[in-house]
Design a protein around this motif. Sequence first.
Motif, mmCIF file in Angstrom:
data_model
loop_
_atom_site.group_PDB
_atom_site.id
_atom_site.type_symbol
_atom_site.label_atom_id
_atom_site.label_comp_id
_atom_site.label_asym_id
_atom_site.label_seq_id
_atom_site.Cartn_x
_atom_site.Cartn_y
_atom_site.Cartn_z
ATOM 1 N N THR A 136 0.808 -1.348 0.018
ATOM 2 C CA THR A 136 -0.075 0.040 -0.005
ATOM 3 C C THR A 136 0.710 1.262 0.054
ATOM 4 O O THR A 136 2.285 1.165 0.649
ATOM 5 N N ARG A 148 -0.046 4.056 1.505
ATOM 6 C CA ARG A 148 -0.631 4.902 2.367
ATOM 7 C C ARG A 148 0.269 5.459 3.577
ATOM 8 O O ARG A 148 0.083 6.302 4.506
ATOM 9 N N GLN A 193 -9.433 1.165 2.765
ATOM 10 C CA GLN A 193 -8.350 2.359 2.229
ATOM 11 C C GLN A 193 -7.111 1.746 2.099
ATOM 12 O O GLN A 193 -6.341 2.423 0.975
ATOM 13 N N LEU A 194 -6.604 1.002 2.806
ATOM 14 C CA LEU A 194 -5.281 0.428 2.581
ATOM 15 C C LEU A 194 -5.090 -0.295 1.295
ATOM 16 O O LEU A 194 -4.098 -0.263 0.437
#
Length: 420
Positions: free
Chosen positions: A166, A168, A318-319
Amino acid sequence: MSGPLTSLWQASAAEDFAAPPLQGERSVDLAIVGGGYTGLSAALEAAGQGADVTLLEAETVGHGGSGRNVGLVNAGLWLPPDAVCKTLGQAAGEHLNTVLAGAPDLVFDLIETHNIACEPVRNGTLHLAHAPKGVAQLRERLAQMQARGAPVRLLEATEVATRTGTERFHGALHDPRAGTIQPLAYARGLARATAEQGARLHEQSPVTAATRHGGQWVIHTPGGKLRAKHLLMATNAYHIPAPPVRLPEMPVVQFYQLATEPLGDNLARDILAGGEGCWDTGLVMTSLRRDAAGRIILGGMGGDASAHANWAERKLTQLFPHLRGTEISHAWAGRIAMTGNHLPRIQRIGQGGYAIYGYSGRGIAPGTVFGRAAARALLSGQEDDLPVPVIDAHREAFAGLRTLYYETGARMVHLIAARG
């Protein structure tokens, strides 16, 4: 996610263990209350020294934090090493830093020595920068750890993205000394090894009283009584009062986790492919790891399922957007006992008696070394090698209010994140 879910660790532990309740009376060298890492490590060490040891667990081995946590075997505490020295003083602080730096070695050595089937992976941990300001925190920690010879390295965001799968995160501190385990299986494996060394363990044996009489400890359970030269209370966040012994009320934080169904390479090949365990720099900390079956396991502060399950599922998406709609097969929570300065305590509860508590979310490696050291100190009478100095009393101001503060803060952060 719908319907009641259960702990992944309960469902997947390869190690099994069961012991009968205490019945009748017995005299021993060392009585231990609590079947988590601290108590089990102490029992294993004492039995290995030839002492007559009995361990009492109110529920089942690993019922408390030892069977509910993330499974990260870390070298150190949440506090950076300079903060440890500032709190304890230079000499005592550096002693604790040194002890905990080597703590993962003890954990993985015990796993190998006793052939504990707990999915050990020693590829390190990633302390993830959740925001740009987190990178500055990691740089400070990096300098402090490298000054003490730790083989840690700061990773740039691009490498972190490759390792985690990811984009993020803004950077990470990699510590190769650390690793991951199946935490409940480790506890059960320690229990099995302890019994093989000759110690006696009893589950479903809550202690109702622990008194000092006639130069011995007298410990009562609903079905029996122990007389012991020495006593170790290793109950931490799951302590049950055993009058007249009194331990301080501790602020408690709930930690919630969920696990996906096992994921194949088509979905999860790039997610933590190296097997590192992760925790981030957020004030309301988040954890991330995977297990041997390929499940992705996400955790965060806060234990109310209705409030935090939605956050956790959104956070996972989200990740890793490609995991949207993935089945969540397990969810569970556990309690963390938090001291005000995030340092564990060894408290004297009477002649020949200690209580250990307050790992503040770092129970596996510290609990293992604290338990072993406590057993040695109680049996020998020598306290110089204990990880922290023994205290005679401790008080946590406004423990109940701080518990409410922690839970409310975690809930608010998660609600805000869910709207973002």
